[in-house]
Design a protein around this motif. Structure first.
Motif, mmCIF file in Angstrom:
data_model
loop_
_atom_site.group_PDB
_atom_site.id
_atom_site.type_symbol
_atom_site.label_atom_id
_atom_site.label_comp_id
_atom_site.label_asym_id
_atom_site.label_seq_id
_atom_site.Cartn_x
_atom_site.Cartn_y
_atom_site.Cartn_z
ATOM 1 N N GLN A 1 0.868 -1.181 0.000
ATOM 2 C CA GLN A 1 0.000 0.000 0.000
ATOM 3 C C GLN A 1 0.896 1.219 0.000
ATOM 4 O OE1 GLN A 1 -3.099 -0.121 2.926
ATOM 5 N NE2 GLN A 1 -3.529 -2.262 2.521
ATOM 6 N N GLN A 2 0.783 1.994 -1.082
ATOM 7 C CA GLN A 2 1.631 3.160 -1.209
ATOM 8 C C GLN A 2 0.968 4.169 -2.139
ATOM 9 O OE1 GLN A 2 5.572 2.112 -2.510
ATOM 10 N NE2 GLN A 2 6.466 3.702 -1.268
ATOM 11 N N PHE A 3 1.106 5.443 -1.819
ATOM 12 C CA PHE A 3 0.593 6.531 -2.647
ATOM 13 C C PHE A 3 -0.916 6.411 -2.888
ATOM 14 C CE2 PHE A 3 4.924 5.546 -4.436
ATOM 15 C CZ PHE A 3 5.586 6.510 -3.707
ATOM 16 N N GLY A 4 -1.647 5.878 -1.928
ATOM 17 C CA GLY A 4 -3.088 5.729 -2.079
ATOM 18 C C GLY A 4 -3.487 4.586 -2.995
ATOM 19 N N HIS A 5 -2.536 3.719 -3.360
ATOM 20 C CA HIS A 5 -2.801 2.576 -4.227
ATOM 21 C C HIS A 5 -2.465 1.297 -3.469
ATOM 22 C CE1 HIS A 5 -3.243 5.015 -7.902
ATOM 23 N NE2 HIS A 5 -2.377 5.817 -7.275
#
Length: 131
Positions: free
Chosen positions: A34-38
């Motif tokens: 989970q990173q950058f809202g993805h």
């Protein structure tokens, strides 16, 4: 026999089958990034040679002097620790080619701190070996 890593990505390796003739094990793999809202989620399985596993665990003793990787027998799954630009880094890659030539690749790289590395190392060192 399970390995759980919670950061910087969620990685679970769970033994589902073993082979004594060629000491190896099939592991169910679950990865969640989970990173950058993805979110990237992967689920699959791979076979690992026990000698390769042992070499990886031994290599975890000195990741600052050498890169150490755990690679499955088909070379689709790779988990690597090493120093990049002076910082300890964790890298994960899953790459698979089908018979038509299509390739699917998922990759994650992140710097990690000493506490995170110590936790990961402990997970692999305490892994109950059957061989």
């Amino acid at each position: 026999m399970v390995i759980n890593i919670e950061k910087p990505l969620r990685l679970c390796l769970d033994v589902v089958e073993t082979e004594e003739h060629i000491p190896s094990m099939e592991m169910q793999i679950a990865v969640d990034v989970q990173q950058f809202g993805h979110e990237l989620a992967y689920k699959g399985s791979a076979w690992f040679d026990c000698a390769t596993w042992d070499a990886f665990v031994q290599g975890l003793a000195a990741p600052d002097t050498t890169e150490v990787s755990l690679v499955d027998m088909d070379e689709h799954f790779t988990l690597t620790f090493g120093v990049v630009n002076g910082s300890l880094e964790l890298a994960w890659e899953m790459k698979k080619r089908d018979t038509s030539g299509a390739v699917t690749t998922a990759t994650f790289r992140s710097p990690i701190d000493a506490d995170t590395f110590a936790h990961v190392t402990l997970q692999f060192k305490e892994f109950e070996r059957w061989w």
